[in-house]
Design a protein around this motif. Structure first.
Motif, PDB file in Angstrom:
ATOM      1  N   UNK A   1      -1.573   3.904   5.978  1.00  0.00           N
ATOM      2  CA  UNK A   1      -1.177   2.869   6.925  1.00  0.00           C
ATOM      3  C   UNK A   1      -2.399   2.042   7.322  1.00  0.00           C
ATOM      4  N   UNK A   2      -2.139   0.846   7.842  1.00  0.00           N
ATOM      5  CA  UNK A   2      -3.252  -0.014   8.242  1.00  0.00           C
ATOM      6  C   UNK A   2      -3.683   0.286   9.680  1.00  0.00           C
ATOM      7  N   UNK A   3      -4.619  -0.509  10.162  1.00  0.00           N
ATOM      8  CA  UNK A   3      -5.186  -0.289  11.492  1.00  0.00           C
ATOM      9  C   UNK A   3      -4.133  -0.354  12.590  1.00  0.00           C
TER      10      UNK A   3
ATOM     11  N   UNK B   1       5.247  -9.924   4.362  1.00  0.00           N
ATOM     12  CA  UNK B   1       4.907 -11.214   4.936  1.00  0.00           C
ATOM     13  C   UNK B   1       3.835 -11.147   6.002  1.00  0.00           C
ATOM     14  N   UNK B   2       3.526  -9.937   6.473  1.00  0.00           N
ATOM     15  CA  UNK B   2       2.462  -9.747   7.457  1.00  0.00           C
ATOM     16  C   UNK B   2       1.243  -9.148   6.771  1.00  0.00           C
ATOM     17  N   UNK B   3       1.443  -8.020   6.094  1.00  0.00           N
ATOM     18  CA  UNK B   3       0.367  -7.435   5.297  1.00  0.00           C
ATOM     19  C   UNK B   3       0.425  -7.987   3.874  1.00  0.00           C
TER      20      UNK B   3
ATOM     21  N   UNK C   1      -6.883  -4.822   2.062  1.00  0.00           N
ATOM     22  CA  UNK C   1      -6.763  -6.248   1.781  1.00  0.00           C
ATOM     23  C   UNK C   1      -6.538  -7.096   3.026  1.00  0.00           C
ATOM     24  N   UNK C   2      -6.264  -6.448   4.169  1.00  0.00           N
ATOM     25  CA  UNK C   2      -5.967  -7.218   5.376  1.00  0.00           C
ATOM     26  C   UNK C   2      -7.173  -7.403   6.282  1.00  0.00           C
TER      27      UNK C   2
END
Length: 289
Positions: free
Chosen positions: A154-156, A166-168, A123-124
């Motif tokens: 985990x994300x990139x 609040x970030x992802x 989604x990010x």
């Protein structure tokens, strides 16, 4: 209730173990007796000092204080000591006929949202687009329709969504999928990458003090379950990732490593809703009965 024995250095474990003689739960009695025997043997072997024991108590206290709804420092401690992996291995011996298990990890702390097959969990908007696909079968190769496939990664940037509120976006890179009539599942994501476990707490201090790195190789978490079969908690690891042979939590098994080849096929890319070229990660799961 007294044990009839007095505490001595040589007989310390015997005295304390005797205090559990009346434990009504036989399994609890066995576990506590063995724990005392091994713990006392350890203290005697290293001749633990009072100052060292005070440091250990402080370490464990701070480990508990670091835990909250989004972080489980005690699971992290269990992971880096190899205990999580050992418990998983003992309790999920596959006999070579089913998908091997590995550690749950400390970030399965929220329920994955139900998603439709083919949905995009990234989604990010970060990372290399990847189609993740596979089949869930039983030990005889029979496809399992209606199996649940719970995934998270985990994300990139190397963080799980709960680490970056609040970030992802909430529930980024999580999903709960249901296999089709052929036991197949597929969804859109990004290629996993390696990342460090949280090292800003007591567990990180332990790693630094023992000259160990905090990194995990690139992987995607799975919990796969179906009625009538034993569920499996596992990962799929990206072949060629750094730290495959030095995973900070000892979670890598050879059978769980997969290549993630690039596919240059505009028609297929369009059919799955990904830009061309894209990567494909195939992970078939075999459940035991």
């Amino acid at each position: 209730m007294g044990t009839g024995l007095l505490f001595t250095e040589d007989g310390s474990a015997e005295v304390v173990a005797a205090s559990f003689a009346g434990t009504p739960d036989a399994r609890l009695k066995r576990v506590m007796t063995a724990l005392v025997e091994h713990l006392h043997a350890f203290v005697k072997e290293v001749e633990l000092t009072e100052a060292e024991w005070a440091v250990a108590i402080d370490f464990l206290t701070r480990t508990g204080q670091k835990c909250d709804a989004a972080r489980q420092e005690f699971i992290l401690l269990s992971d880096v000591l190899g205990v999580s992996m050992l418990v998983e291995t003992i309790n999920h011996r596959s006999g070579g006929t089913a998908t091997e298990s590995t550690v749950l990890g400390p970030f399965h702390v929220v329920e994955s949202p139900p998603r439709a097959l083919g949905d995009d969990v990234a989604l990010d908007g970060k990372g290399t687009p990847c189609l993740v696909e596979g089949r869930v079968t039983g030990p005889g190769g029979e496809p399992i329709a209606g199996a649940t496939v719970d995934i998270w990664q985990a994300n990139e940037d190397g963080f799980y969504d709960v680490q970056q509120p609040g970030v992802q976006p909430p529930l980024n890179l999580r999903g709960l999928f249901t296999t089709d009539a052929g036991g197949r599942y597929w969804f859109r994501s990004v290629v996993p990458r390696y990342y460090p476990i949280p090292d800003d707490g007591p567990v990180g201090e332990l790693l630094a003090a023992t000259a160990r790195h905090p990194y995990r190789p690139a992987h995607l978490h799975f919990i796969v379950s179906a009625p009538g079969y034993r569920p499996v908690t596992t990962h799929v690891f990206v072949a060629g990732s750094p730290y495959l042979e030095s995973d900070a939590v000892f979670g890598v098994k050879e059978s769980l490593i997969r290549e993630v080849p690039e596919v240059d096929d505009p028609a297929r890319a369009a059919s799955v809703g990904l830009p061309n070229p894209f990567r494909v990660l195939t992970f078939d799961v075999v459940l035991r009965t």
